[in-house]
Design a protein around this motif. Sequence first.
Motif, PDB file in Angstrom:
ATOM      1  N   ALA A   1       1.079  -1.052  -0.005  1.00  0.00           N
ATOM      2  CA  ALA A   1      -0.091   0.114  -0.040  1.00  0.00           C
ATOM      3  C   ALA A   1       0.831   1.255  -0.007  1.00  0.00           C
ATOM      4  O   ALA A   1       2.027   1.011   0.517  1.00  0.00           O
ATOM      5  N   THR A   2       0.577   2.242  -0.567  1.00  0.00           N
ATOM      6  CA  THR A   2       1.274   3.676  -0.764  1.00  0.00           C
ATOM      7  C   THR A   2       0.868   4.210   0.801  1.00  0.00           C
ATOM      8  O   THR A   2      -0.060   3.830   1.346  1.00  0.00           O
ATOM      9  N   GLU A   3       1.679   5.460   1.133  1.00  0.00           N
ATOM     10  CA  GLU A   3       1.363   5.978   2.224  1.00  0.00           C
ATOM     11  C   GLU A   3       0.039   6.545   2.329  1.00  0.00           C
ATOM     12  O   GLU A   3      -0.598   6.796   3.424  1.00  0.00           O
ATOM     13  N   GLU A   4      -0.561   7.318   1.177  1.00  0.00           N
ATOM     14  CA  GLU A   4      -1.640   7.801   1.249  1.00  0.00           C
ATOM     15  C   GLU A   4      -2.998   6.617   1.507  1.00  0.00           C
ATOM     16  O   GLU A   4      -4.107   7.062   1.984  1.00  0.00           O
ATOM     17  N   GLU A   5      -2.823   5.699   0.806  1.00  0.00           N
ATOM     18  CA  GLU A   5      -3.733   4.411   1.166  1.00  0.00           C
ATOM     19  C   GLU A   5      -3.776   3.947   2.602  1.00  0.00           C
ATOM     20  O   GLU A   5      -4.897   3.960   3.206  1.00  0.00           O
TER      21      GLU A   5
ATOM     22  N   PHE B   1      -6.852   4.690   5.019  1.00  0.00           N
ATOM     23  CA  PHE B   1      -7.307   3.438   5.944  1.00  0.00           C
ATOM     24  C   PHE B   1      -7.240   3.599   7.758  1.00  0.00           C
ATOM     25  O   PHE B   1      -8.320   3.546   8.267  1.00  0.00           O
ATOM     26  N   LYS B   2      -6.101   4.318   7.923  1.00  0.00           N
ATOM     27  CA  LYS B   2      -6.179   4.706   9.327  1.00  0.00           C
ATOM     28  C   LYS B   2      -7.230   5.501   9.856  1.00  0.00           C
ATOM     29  O   LYS B   2      -7.860   5.239  10.820  1.00  0.00           O
ATOM     30  N   LEU B   3      -7.633   6.489   8.975  1.00  0.00           N
ATOM     31  CA  LEU B   3      -8.771   7.504   9.325  1.00  0.00           C
ATOM     32  C   LEU B   3     -10.259   6.616   9.218  1.00  0.00           C
ATOM     33  O   LEU B   3     -11.111   6.823  10.012  1.00  0.00           O
ATOM     34  N   ASN B   4     -10.172   5.693   8.172  1.00  0.00           N
ATOM     35  CA  ASN B   4     -11.588   5.128   7.966  1.00  0.00           C
ATOM     36  C   ASN B   4     -11.793   3.930   9.335  1.00  0.00           C
ATOM     37  O   ASN B   4     -12.709   3.852   9.537  1.00  0.00           O
TER      38      ASN B   4
END
Length: 92
Positions: free
Chosen positions: A37-41, A45-48
Amino acid sequence: MEGMSEEVHSGTVPMKDTCEHQAECLKKIQAILDGGATEEEKEHFKLNMDICRPCIEMYKLEKCIKEALQGKIEKKCCPEKVATAIRSQIVS
């Protein structure tokens, strides 16, 4: 709001009981656990995960399955002859 529980998580945002993007979330979870996964992904996901109960449960299950499989797999080196044969077929 539909799909939201009355339970409050992280102090301000209600926890969702359903995920509208379950297939996409599963792909992201698998990419995160596989290290692809990219850093953005990862950040998305952490926020979700802070608000989506199904994603939390799916993450825990996928992580558990991966850990169980890693414990059962016996890692062996591939014989050089086999590796060379595979490489030659890929190149051809």
